[in-house]
Each structure stands twice: as structure tokens, then as C-alpha cells.
Design a protein around this motif. Structure first.
Motif, PDB file in Angstrom:
ATOM      1  N   ILE A 198       6.437 -11.231   6.285  1.00  0.00           N
ATOM      2  CA  ILE A 198       6.399 -10.020   5.459  1.00  0.00           C
ATOM      3  C   ILE A 198       5.141  -9.202   5.714  1.00  0.00           C
ATOM      4  O   ILE A 198       5.142  -7.969   5.585  1.00  0.00           O
ATOM      5  CB  ILE A 198       6.508 -10.406   3.963  1.00  0.00           C
ATOM      6  CG1 ILE A 198       7.896 -11.009   3.682  1.00  0.00           C
ATOM      7  CG2 ILE A 198       6.260  -9.223   3.056  1.00  0.00           C
ATOM      8  CD1 ILE A 198       8.011 -11.676   2.332  1.00  0.00           C
ATOM      9  N   SER A 199       4.069  -9.870   6.122  1.00  0.00           N
ATOM     10  CA  SER A 199       2.779  -9.218   6.325  1.00  0.00           C
ATOM     11  C   SER A 199       2.914  -7.958   7.201  1.00  0.00           C
ATOM     12  O   SER A 199       3.523  -7.997   8.269  1.00  0.00           O
ATOM     13  CB  SER A 199       1.812 -10.200   6.982  1.00  0.00           C
ATOM     14  OG  SER A 199       0.602  -9.574   7.324  1.00  0.00           O
ATOM     15  N   ASP A 200       2.358  -6.858   6.711  1.00  0.00           N
ATOM     16  CA  ASP A 200       2.316  -5.583   7.444  1.00  0.00           C
ATOM     17  C   ASP A 200       3.698  -4.999   7.766  1.00  0.00           C
ATOM     18  O   ASP A 200       3.819  -4.120   8.627  1.00  0.00           O
ATOM     19  CB  ASP A 200       1.522  -5.730   8.752  1.00  0.00           C
ATOM     20  CG  ASP A 200       0.031  -5.917   8.503  1.00  0.00           C
ATOM     21  OD1 ASP A 200      -0.485  -5.277   7.573  1.00  0.00           O
ATOM     22  OD2 ASP A 200      -0.598  -6.700   9.229  1.00  0.00           O
ATOM     23  N   SER A 201       4.749  -5.475   7.093  1.00  0.00           N
ATOM     24  CA  SER A 201       6.078  -4.893   7.302  1.00  0.00           C
ATOM     25  C   SER A 201       6.271  -3.709   6.363  1.00  0.00           C
ATOM     26  O   SER A 201       5.465  -3.451   5.464  1.00  0.00           O
ATOM     27  CB  SER A 201       7.171  -5.947   7.067  1.00  0.00           C
ATOM     28  OG  SER A 201       7.184  -6.362   5.714  1.00  0.00           O
ATOM     29  N   ALA A 202       7.341  -2.968   6.571  1.00  0.00           N
ATOM     30  CA  ALA A 202       7.607  -1.773   5.758  1.00  0.00           C
ATOM     31  C   ALA A 202       8.210  -2.158   4.410  1.00  0.00           C
ATOM     32  O   ALA A 202       8.993  -3.105   4.299  1.00  0.00           O
ATOM     33  CB  ALA A 202       8.545  -0.835   6.506  1.00  0.00           C
ATOM     34  N   ALA A 203       7.850  -1.412   3.382  1.00  0.00           N
ATOM     35  CA  ALA A 203       8.401  -1.630   2.042  1.00  0.00           C
ATOM     36  C   ALA A 203       9.291  -0.470   1.602  1.00  0.00           C
ATOM     37  O   ALA A 203      10.323  -0.676   0.969  1.00  0.00           O
ATOM     38  CB  ALA A 203       7.277  -1.835   1.038  1.00  0.00           C
ATOM     39  N   LYS A 261       0.860  -1.176   0.000  1.00  0.00           N
ATOM     40  CA  LYS A 261       0.000   0.000   0.000  1.00  0.00           C
ATOM     41  C   LYS A 261       0.895   1.223   0.000  1.00  0.00           C
ATOM     42  O   LYS A 261       1.660   1.459   0.930  1.00  0.00           O
ATOM     43  CB  LYS A 261      -0.921   0.010   1.216  1.00  0.00           C
ATOM     44  CG  LYS A 261      -1.947   1.139   1.170  1.00  0.00           C
ATOM     45  CD  LYS A 261      -2.976   1.026   2.284  1.00  0.00           C
ATOM     46  CE  LYS A 261      -4.019   2.135   2.155  1.00  0.00           C
ATOM     47  NZ  LYS A 261      -5.041   2.042   3.219  1.00  0.00           N
ATOM     48  N   LEU A 262       0.814   1.974  -1.081  1.00  0.00           N
ATOM     49  CA  LEU A 262       1.656   3.151  -1.278  1.00  0.00           C
ATOM     50  C   LEU A 262       0.899   4.394  -0.823  1.00  0.00           C
ATOM     51  O   LEU A 262      -0.269   4.590  -1.152  1.00  0.00           O
ATOM     52  CB  LEU A 262       2.026   3.283  -2.756  1.00  0.00           C
ATOM     53  CG  LEU A 262       2.828   4.513  -3.180  1.00  0.00           C
ATOM     54  CD1 LEU A 262       4.232   4.466  -2.602  1.00  0.00           C
ATOM     55  CD2 LEU A 262       2.882   4.607  -4.706  1.00  0.00           C
ATOM     56  N   ASP A 263       1.567   5.227  -0.062  1.00  0.00           N
ATOM     57  CA  ASP A 263       1.003   6.505   0.343  1.00  0.00           C
ATOM     58  C   ASP A 263       1.180   7.482  -0.820  1.00  0.00           C
ATOM     59  O   ASP A 263       2.263   8.030  -1.024  1.00  0.00           O
ATOM     60  CB  ASP A 263       1.714   7.013   1.600  1.00  0.00           C
ATOM     61  CG  ASP A 263       1.164   8.352   2.092  1.00  0.00           C
ATOM     62  OD1 ASP A 263       0.276   8.921   1.425  1.00  0.00           O
ATOM     63  OD2 ASP A 263       1.642   8.820   3.148  1.00  0.00           O
ATOM     64  N   ILE A 264       0.111   7.686  -1.601  1.00  0.00           N
ATOM     65  CA  ILE A 264       0.261   8.515  -2.803  1.00  0.00           C
ATOM     66  C   ILE A 264       0.290  10.008  -2.473  1.00  0.00           C
ATOM     67  O   ILE A 264       0.502  10.834  -3.371  1.00  0.00           O
ATOM     68  CB  ILE A 264      -0.835   8.206  -3.845  1.00  0.00           C
ATOM     69  CG1 ILE A 264      -2.235   8.440  -3.287  1.00  0.00           C
ATOM     70  CG2 ILE A 264      -0.695   6.780  -4.348  1.00  0.00           C
ATOM     71  CD1 ILE A 264      -3.334   8.238  -4.325  1.00  0.00           C
ATOM     72  N   SER A 265       0.105  10.349  -1.180  1.00  0.00           N
ATOM     73  CA  SER A 265       0.307  11.746  -0.782  1.00  0.00           C
ATOM     74  C   SER A 265       1.762  12.021  -0.435  1.00  0.00           C
ATOM     75  O   SER A 265       2.174  13.173  -0.293  1.00  0.00           O
ATOM     76  CB  SER A 265      -0.571  12.085   0.427  1.00  0.00           C
ATOM     77  OG  SER A 265      -0.088  11.464   1.619  1.00  0.00           O
ATOM     78  N   GLU A 308      -1.749  -6.980   4.633  1.00  0.00           N
ATOM     79  CA  GLU A 308      -1.828  -8.096   5.574  1.00  0.00           C
ATOM     80  C   GLU A 308      -1.599  -9.445   4.897  1.00  0.00           C
ATOM     81  O   GLU A 308      -0.910 -10.315   5.433  1.00  0.00           O
ATOM     82  CB  GLU A 308      -3.192  -8.081   6.261  1.00  0.00           C
ATOM     83  CG  GLU A 308      -3.350  -9.172   7.321  1.00  0.00           C
ATOM     84  CD  GLU A 308      -4.704  -9.139   7.988  1.00  0.00           C
ATOM     85  OE1 GLU A 308      -4.979 -10.025   8.829  1.00  0.00           O
ATOM     86  OE2 GLU A 308      -5.516  -8.242   7.669  1.00  0.00           O
ATOM     87  N   LYS A 309      -2.166  -9.641   3.717  1.00  0.00           N
ATOM     88  CA  LYS A 309      -1.946 -10.869   2.944  1.00  0.00           C
ATOM     89  C   LYS A 309      -1.282 -10.461   1.638  1.00  0.00           C
ATOM     90  O   LYS A 309      -1.939 -10.236   0.629  1.00  0.00           O
ATOM     91  CB  LYS A 309      -3.268 -11.590   2.703  1.00  0.00           C
ATOM     92  CG  LYS A 309      -3.913 -12.099   3.993  1.00  0.00           C
ATOM     93  CD  LYS A 309      -5.194 -12.884   3.706  1.00  0.00           C
ATOM     94  CE  LYS A 309      -5.786 -13.426   5.016  1.00  0.00           C
ATOM     95  NZ  LYS A 309      -7.032 -14.199   4.781  1.00  0.00           N
ATOM     96  N   PRO A 310       0.045 -10.392   1.651  1.00  0.00           N
ATOM     97  CA  PRO A 310       0.738  -9.678   0.570  1.00  0.00           C
ATOM     98  C   PRO A 310       0.985 -10.462  -0.724  1.00  0.00           C
ATOM     99  O   PRO A 310       1.170  -9.844  -1.765  1.00  0.00           O
ATOM    100  CB  PRO A 310       2.071  -9.312   1.217  1.00  0.00           C
ATOM    101  CG  PRO A 310       2.316 -10.399   2.215  1.00  0.00           C
ATOM    102  CD  PRO A 310       0.960 -10.781   2.740  1.00  0.00           C
ATOM    103  N   LEU A 311       1.036 -11.786  -0.684  1.00  0.00           N
ATOM    104  CA  LEU A 311       1.429 -12.532  -1.886  1.00  0.00           C
ATOM    105  C   LEU A 311       0.363 -12.412  -2.967  1.00  0.00           C
ATOM    106  O   LEU A 311      -0.800 -12.759  -2.745  1.00  0.00           O
ATOM    107  CB  LEU A 311       1.679 -14.000  -1.549  1.00  0.00           C
ATOM    108  CG  LEU A 311       2.195 -14.862  -2.715  1.00  0.00           C
ATOM    109  CD1 LEU A 311       3.566 -14.382  -3.188  1.00  0.00           C
ATOM    110  CD2 LEU A 311       2.265 -16.343  -2.318  1.00  0.00           C
ATOM    111  N   MET A 312       0.770 -11.948  -4.145  1.00  0.00           N
ATOM    112  CA  MET A 312      -0.150 -11.805  -5.268  1.00  0.00           C
ATOM    113  C   MET A 312       0.052 -12.884  -6.318  1.00  0.00           C
ATOM    114  O   MET A 312      -0.910 -13.361  -6.919  1.00  0.00           O
ATOM    115  CB  MET A 312       0.031 -10.438  -5.939  1.00  0.00           C
ATOM    116  CG  MET A 312      -0.223  -9.254  -5.041  1.00  0.00           C
ATOM    117  SD  MET A 312      -0.057  -7.672  -5.921  1.00  0.00           S
ATOM    118  CE  MET A 312      -1.598  -7.650  -6.852  1.00  0.00           C
ATOM    119  N   ALA A 313       1.295 -13.271  -6.552  1.00  0.00           N
ATOM    120  CA  ALA A 313       1.590 -14.250  -7.602  1.00  0.00           C
ATOM    121  C   ALA A 313       2.986 -14.804  -7.380  1.00  0.00           C
ATOM    122  O   ALA A 313       3.893 -14.098  -6.951  1.00  0.00           O
ATOM    123  CB  ALA A 313       1.498 -13.590  -8.978  1.00  0.00           C
TER     124      ALA A 313
END
Length: 851
Positions: free
Chosen positions: A804-809, A747-751, A788-793
């Protein structure tokens, strides 16, 4: 006496240049005669193949002479590398076939693509590709001998081979890397050959010859097509669609020789099982040839055949039998190994041997290969009929440049994609007909389509040699969805292929108060860089605003660029802006007043001056050459920015004061002198922007510059239990603890300034690291975090997903007068992650807003 034994004998008698005073004919079959009018490689090189590492220009010259000398050979230039080296494709066959080569090519495509009936007299099409890794040069050197054999060998056996085969020979897939390595090996060659593995000749410096000009692994680019050599090759491949494609590599010196099939459970799930059976049938001929010369080899172990972006795997998705060969490498001219002395000539010999066994095996299995390829579409049609997924909708309304780049990849692979006749609404998301395309599964490239839009997360075998996912829609950060049978009726699409979108550009007004363009276009950083290089004064908007323009009221989002007329020379400025707008297809609006209808005015303090950056990438021994090259490639080719690459060992004497940004990619920085650490800290404190990615971010964190800490390695290991596992479970257990390459959602903070230009907060990222950055306690410094559930593919174990869940990117903040930015991932992965590479552009141009 075979070549290897002969070399060893001579070597022990005199380790000198005479050690390789062989004839080229010693590599080749003695059962045929050779046309004396056809020059051997040694006649052009000045010494037998294997005496020196042949340079690319020497290989090109020999192939030209061969084409001039033999009516069996024709030569075409398919493109140029970054370093302006020629890419060649040789066509070798019987003289009568050469006269009719265009009609043979046309008929072959009709059989594959239009279902025409095959003819017993139709020749096989065999593609022989060598040395995609430049420092695996035995292949390219072997190509000289294989080409000579096909051009000069005489006799009924050779005649039959040439009458029944069109051999497409690509002598050097990576000319730039090959040239770099040949120079290295030759410049360190002693008259008395040194076999010590520690010798400088056998231990390349940074960057190695494996990679291309920008330090990319071209063997991972067959699908992504980031580089001109890959694009040239795929264009030819699509025009020929060979029955068999070979891919000749090298591996560690202490190995032996490998040929496919590898581990069958690790093939791409869309590759037919019959492909493996035919690979095994050809493998019997490689085994017989190597048995005859008593060479050690292995097969059906190691190396997967999963990622459709590799040279031996991409063909499998299109009905070709792709075959990988791996030869133990001498990495120079002679090396001590666990199997004894390994000479460069030995490595060349095995590549020649298996090249010829491929020709022999293919001819013996001609009927089966022809039937497999002509039936491939029928098998594909059965899969299409049973598939509940009818296609994929893709949409992007604000960034046509990024969307166009994806369409170009689809076009080059001849993947059908169509414009919509009307809007389509799927799962409460409306796909606007103007900004969307539909990629149907009902098409000949079905298997490629299923792979490049796959979101599969579990596999029969979860051990991966390379990436486990390469979903292009996610890489490009596009709005997309699969369309199943139930929703298919909602999609109405054109019968014409979608075209690249071009904006209708507004006409610039000469008397405007200012000019402005959006930061949402992928090419906006390049536009800004060109303006700054031209000496034009610009401002970047920290907040959104709307302004009255000659085209009406236009909304400008955060990050938009404003060019005030009063700060620039009007005539020069207007011509430059117009030229760049046309070149980059980015609309520029003529703003009529500094007073805005909404948001900040043009004279606001939040309209910040942007100055020309001077960026440094830390390189040298210990630094990951791929990541450094990917960053260089992005800034150089996508942004148009001159970048300084400075080796680590020069940092202690470097005056850092003139650099605005410093980038640390993955690497081993443990042995940096304390004086360098202090210099970097002082440089940031005085206003520099320090950017890290992957282990480069951990280096920044470990030194206390990043206000976020990484999870301890012991904590990660404790998340995995080896209880009740047996010795044979070691490999599977290790696979659970790594991420070979998968897609995760953030989740990117676009602000946030690093999110300027993005219009959606959910951002897919590519991840191949197990390092976990803990969420910082301080507010406002986390620009992106994993959901929270990050794996997409792709594959990641449940344990890794939980960690990795809810960790910083992405974390960014001030440090004294400067800024520190840390990416957990590599935003420029393989030059195809357009969705995240913009983060690097923001880190360069928007970093002053980080506060």
C-alpha cells in the motif's frame, strides 16, 4: 417428544399450514403452571408463534396487551426508527419490584458509579436483546414467548426468579429490517411448505432484511451511534447498566447453535479476564439446557469479542457481561440443511431455551455477578494508576460542526471531556483553549476511552471477525495527541464538561453586494444544497480570496460559496440565507464590493456557477448494500439531497441524460451487458461525473475510464510466502492477507477540488480492502496518496503495508466533457467517518473544477 421431533413428524405427515398448529406452551417449561388471565401470543397473533413470521406491529401490540394484563410488566417507548416504528423496552419483575422500580434503578447506579455497598436483596439487572439483524428473526419471535413466560408462569421457582431479577426485554432491536424480512418470508410462504434452499422464500432480494432503513448493520453501531435506534438503546443502557446483556442472532442454516465465550484470545484487550470466566459459568447452563433436548451446539470457537461497537462486546467495556448467541437460521419457515429439516419453530425454540437458561444461570451466579460489577471500577482504577497516558487532547478550529458531532458521541456514552483553561503545547503543537478539549483517562469509562483512541497495531491474535480499529479522533480527522505523564502538567482543564460550540453569527446586511460562506464547515454542502433547491444563484470559488465585509476583511478559502445579490431576488434571498445560516450555525458574511483585496474578484471566471445536481447510486443485486446505504445516508441525511437509487438491471433501458452524477460502490459488475458499458461511457463523455469507490473504482478502471490501474491479484498473492507453513497455519496465513478494517494515513492535495474545505493535508482513511491502485503516470490527477509508512492504527501485515505504501488513494480527471473520480476506500464507512465523507460532498459539488 421435544418440539423439534414433534414438528418433523407433523411435517412429514402433512406439509401444510397445520404443520405448525402447536400451542405456544409447547415451547415453554412444563414444570410450571400459567396464569390463564394472561393472553398467550397466539391469542393476539391468531396462530401459534412460528406459524408465520411475526410482524413488528404484531409484536408491539402483544407487548402492550401483556403490560395491560400483568402487574409484573411495564412498557416504555424509548424512541422511533427512521420508518417511524416504535422502539420498546419492557421491564419485567415481581409486582413489588415494579412499584419501587425507580428506587431500585437509582440504588443500582449508586453501587456501580458511586461505590455504594451492594445488598444481597438487590435484584440482578438482566437485559435481553433480540434480532438486531432483521432477517435473524427467531430472536424477536422468541421474545414473545419469553415475555409471556415471565408474565404468566406461576410457582416458587418463577417467584424467586422475578423477586431477584429485573428483566429488561428489548423484543426487536431492528424493527425496520424485521418488518422487511417478515413481509418477504410471509409473502412467499406456501401452504405446502417448501424446504428447498433455492426457493425464493429462502433467498432474499436486495436489500436484505438484515439491515436497517439505510442498509446499515446496527450490530456495528453500539459505539458509533449513527442511528436513532442505537442512540435510544444506549441512553437506556447507561441508565440501567445491567449485570448481563444477551444478544440473540442467527447464522448459516448448516451450522448448529453457538454461545459465548468464543475464542478468548480474540477478546478486546481492555475486557477483564473475569468477564470470560463468568461468561463460561453462564455457558454451563446453556450447555445443560441444550443437552437436555439433544441439540447440537459449539462454543469457544469462531466469533471474536473485540470490537466495542457490537451488542455483545460494548457492554464488556462497562462492567456488564455481554453474551452472543447464534442460531442456525431457517431463513423462512422450513429449510433443508446438512443436519436435516430445520423449521422456523426449531430456531425459536433454541432462542427460548437459552433465554431461560440465561435467567437460571444468572440467578445461580448472582453473588459473583454482583461482586464483579461492584469491583469493576476498582479494577479500572488500578489500570488508570498504572497507565502512563493521562488523557487525549483533541482540537478543531475551523469546522465546529464536525467537532460537535464527536462531542455528541462522547456525551451519549457519558465519557468525560473538558474544555481547556489555557493553551497547551505538546510536541510543538499548540492546542488552543477555545478550540480544544481534553479527555482524561482517569474516569469510569476508562476502558471505552482507551479503545476509542487506540492506535495499537499488533495484537496477541491478529485474526479479526470485524474491524481492528475504531479510533474516533482519526475518523473525525481531528488534531489529537495522547498526553503522557510527563506532559500532563502542561494541560490545565476545566472542572465542567465541554459544551457544544456555537458560532456567533454576523448580522446580514440587506444592501450587500454579495454574501459568502466558507466551505470548511462540515454542513456547508447542506447549506449549498438548500440554496440551490430554493432557486438561488450561487458561485463557488476555485481559488482563495479576501473581501471587505460589514464585519471587516474576511479570508475565503478555495471552495467558498458566494451568492451575488445582482443575480437573485433580494427579499426572498436574504430571508432564506438568514434562516439557513441560523439553522446550520454557519456564519455568512455580507460582502461590500466585487473588488477583492486579494485573490480572484467576484466576477472572475474562476467564480463558477453551481447548479443543482441530480445524483444516481447504482444498486440492486450484486451491489454491496452496506456501501450503497452509507452513500445514500450521507447524501440524504448529511447533505439533504434527494438521491435516485437505480438497480443495475434497469440501466440498459434507463435514460441517463438527466443525471449529473453516477456512483458505483463495491459490487460484482462482471455480467453487465456491453450495451450498458457503452451507455455509461457515452454519458461520461457527454459531461456526466462518474464516481467509484473500492471495487466500484476497479470496475471503472478495468473499463478504461480511470487513468490508473490496479495491481494484479497475482502480484499481491506473490508478496506472501507460505513456505514452511503447516496445515494448522492456514487461518493465520489467510489473516495476513486481508485487512479487516484499519486506519491508514494519506496525503491529500488540498489545492485539488476534492481537497477543498480541508485545512490539513494528512488525512486518515479507513481501509478494509486489499486492492492496490498504482500511482498514475499522468500528473495532477492524484488527489490523495498513501504515505510511505501508512498504517496508523489497527492490524495490517507488513506485506500489506509495503504494497500500500506510496500507492494512490484518490484519482480524478476529465473524461471527454465529463469527469471520473475513483476512491480506493469507502469514504462514508458506517456513517462515522466524518473526516473522509466530505470527499464525497466535494465529488458532487466541486467536480466541475477537476481539469
Amino acid at each position: 417428544m421435544n418440539l423439534k421431533r414433534f414438528c418433523a413428524t407433523v411435517l412429514f405427515l402433512s406439509l401444510s399450514f397445520s404443520a405448525f398448529a402447536l400451542s405456544d406452551l409447547d415451547y415453554l417449561p412444563k414444570t410450571v403452571s400459567y396464569d390463564p388471565s394472561i393472553p398467550k401470543p397466539e391469542d393476539v397473533l391468531g396462530s401459534p408463534v412460528g406459524t408465520w413470521h411475526a410482524r413488528h406491529d404484531q409484536i408491539v401490540r402483544y407487548m402492550e396487551i401483556l403490560a395491560e394484563s400483568s402487574d409484573r410488566v411495564s412498557l416504555s417507548e424509548t424512541g422511533k426508527t427512521y420508518e417511524n416504528r416504535r422502539l420498546l423496552l419492557m421491564t419485567i419483575t415481581a409486582a413489588d419490584n415494579q412499584k419501587n422500580i425507580k428506587s431500585i434503578q437509582k440504588r443500582h447506579l449508586e453501587v456501580i458509579e458511586q461505590g455504594a455497598k451492594s445488598n444481597d436483596k438487590d435484584p440482578l439487572i438482566l437485559w435481553m436483546g433480540y434480532s438486531v439483524h432483521g432477517d435473524e428473526s427467531s430472536g424477536a419471535n422468541a421474545s414473545l414467548l419469553v415475555a409471556y413466560y415471565l408474565a404468566a408462569a406461576q410457582g416458587p421457582e418463577v417467584d424467586k426468579l422475578l423477586e431477584n431479577n429485573i428483566v429488561l426485554l428489548d423484543p426487536a432491536l431492528n424493527p425496520d429490517g424485521l418488518a422487511r424480512f417478515a413481509h418477504w418470508a410471509n409473502m412467499h410462504r406456501s401452504q405446502n411448505l417448501v424446504s428447498d434452499p433455492n426457493n425464493r422464500e429462502l433467498s432474499q432480494r436486495w436489500p436484505r432484511g438484515r439491515v436497517n432503513h439505510y442498509w446499515f448493520d446496527l450490530n456495528r453501531d453500539w459505539l458509533l451511534l449513527t442511528h436513532p435506534s442505537s442512540r435510544a438503546r444506549i441512553k437506556q443502557f447507561q441508565q440501567w447498566r445491567p449485570h448481563v446483556l444477551t444478544d440473540f442472532h442467527e447464522m448459516g442454516p448448516n451450522r448448529t447453535f453457538f454461545f459465548q465465550p468464543g475464542i478468548s484470545s480474540r477478546k478486546n484487550p481492555w475486557t477483564p479476564d473475569q468477564n470470560v470466566k463468568l461468561t463460561e459459568a453462564l455457558g454451563n447452563y446453556h450447555a445443560a439446557a441444550l443437552d437436555e433436548t439433544k441439540q447440537l451446539y459449539f462454543t469457544q470457537e469462531s466469533y471474536d469479542d473485540f470490537y466495542y461497537g457490537k451488542g455483545s462486546t460494548y457492554p464488556d467495556g462497562l462492567g456488564t457481561i455481554g453474551i452472543l448467541f447464534e442460531q442456525a437460521s431457517s431463513r423462512g419457515h422450513l429449510q433443508d440443511t446438512v443436519n436435516g429439516l430445520l423449521a422456523f419453530s426449531d430456531t425459536i425454540q433454541n432462542q427460548v431455551t437459552t433465554s431461560l437458561s440465561t435467567l437460571k444461570g444468572a440467578l445461580a451466579n448472582k453473588q459473583a455477578l454482583v461482586e464483579y460489577q461492584s469491583n469493576f471500577n476498582k479494577l479500572t482504577d488500578e489500570l488508570i494508576k498504572d497507565d502512563r497516558v493521562k488523557g487525549y487532547l483533541l482540537s478543531e478550529s475551523r469546522d465546529k460542526a464536525r467537532f460537535n458531532e464527536l462531542k455528541k458521541i462522547l456525551q451519549q456514552h457519558k465519557i468525560e471531556h473538558y474544555s481547556l483553561n489555557k493553551n497547551a503545547k505538546i510536541d510543538n503543537v499548540t492546542y488552543n483553549s477555545v478550540d480544544s478539549i481534553f479527555v482524561p483517562t482517569d474516569q469510569p469509562r476508562y476502558r471505552l476511552v482507551k479503545s476509542i483512541f487506540s492506535t495499537r497495531k499488533r495484537f496477541d491474535d491478529n485474526t479479526f471477525y470485524d474491524v481492528s480499529n475504531w479510533n474516533l479522533a482519526l475518523a473525525f480527522n481531528l488534531q489529537y495527541t495522547e498526553v503522557d505523564k510527563g506532559d500532563f502538567r502542561k494541560v490545565s482543564y476545566s472542572d465542567k464538561q465541554a459544551e457544544l460550540k456555537v458560532d456567533k453569527l454576523p448580522k446580514l446586511q440587506g444592501n450587500a453586494y454579495a454574501y459568502g460562506f466558507s466551505w470548511e464547515d462540515y454542513k456547508a454542502p447542506k447549506f449549498l444544497q438548500r440554496l440551490l433547491q430554493s432557486g438561488i444563484q450561487v458561485r463557488a470559488a476555485e481559488s482563495a480570496f479576501s473581501a471587505k465585509t460589514s464585519s471587516g476583511t474576511i479570508s475565503f478559502s478555495s471552495g467558498s460559496i458566494v451568492i451575488p445579490s445582482g443575480l437573485n431576488q433580494p427579499d426572498d434571498m436574504l430571508a432564506t440565507i438568514q434562516l439557513l445560516s441560523n439553522q446550520l450555525n454557519i456564519p455568512v458574511w455580507s460582502i461590500e464590493s466585487g473588488l477583492t483585496g486579494q485573490g480572484i474578484d467576484l466576477g472572475s471566471a474562476k467564480m463558477s456557477p453551481i447548479t443543482l445536481p441530480k445524483v444516481m447510486i447504482v444498486g440492486g443485486l450484486g451491489v454491496n448494500q452496506y456501501e450503497a446505504g452509507e452513500t445514500w445516508h450521507y447524501l440524504d441525511t448529511r447533505v439533504g439531497m434527494p438521491v435516485s437509487i437505480i438497480d443495475m438491471d434497469r440501466l440498459s433501458t434507463l435514460d441517463m441524460s438527466s443525471y449529473t452524477h453516477m456512483i458505483w460502490v463495491s459490487g460484482n459488475y462482471k455480467n453487465l451487458p456491453e450495451s450498458v458499458i457503452e451507455k455509461v461511457a457515452e454519458w461520461v463523455d457527454e459531461g456526466g461525473v462518474l464516481i467509484g469507490q473500492q471495487s466500484g473504482t476497479k470496475f471503472i478502471s478495468d473499463n478504461g475510464w480511470l487513468k490508473a490501474a490496479f495491481m494484479k491479484r497475482s502480484e499481491i498473492q506473490d508478496a506472501f510466502s507460505a513456505k514452511n507453513l503447516q496445515f494448522g497455519d492456514r487461518e493465520a496465513f489467510a489473516a495476513k492477507q486481508r485487512i479487516a478494517g484499519a486506519v491508514f494515513e494519506t496525503k491529500l492535495d488540498i489545492s485539488h477540488p476534492l481537497g477543498f474545505g480541508y485545512t490539513r493535508s494528512l488525512l486518515p482513511v479507513f481501509r478494509n480492502t486489499t486492492e492496490v491502485l498504482l500511482m498514475p503516470e499522468q500528473p495532477f490527477i492524484t488527489a490523495a496518496k498513501y504515505v510511505e509508512k501508512p498504517l496508523m492504527a489497527g492490524f495490517a501485515s507488513d506485506e500489506m503495508q509495503d504494497l500500500i505504501s506510496d500507492s494512490a488513494a484518490v484519482v480524478a480527471h476529465r473524461f471527454g466533457k465529463g469527469r471520473v473520480i475513483g476512491f480506493v476506500n469507502n469514504p462514508n464507512f458506517r456513517g462515522v467517518w466524518y473526516g473522509t465523507s466530505r470527499l464525497m460532498g466535494n465529488a458532487i459539488f466541486m467536480s466541475k473544477f477537476i481539469d
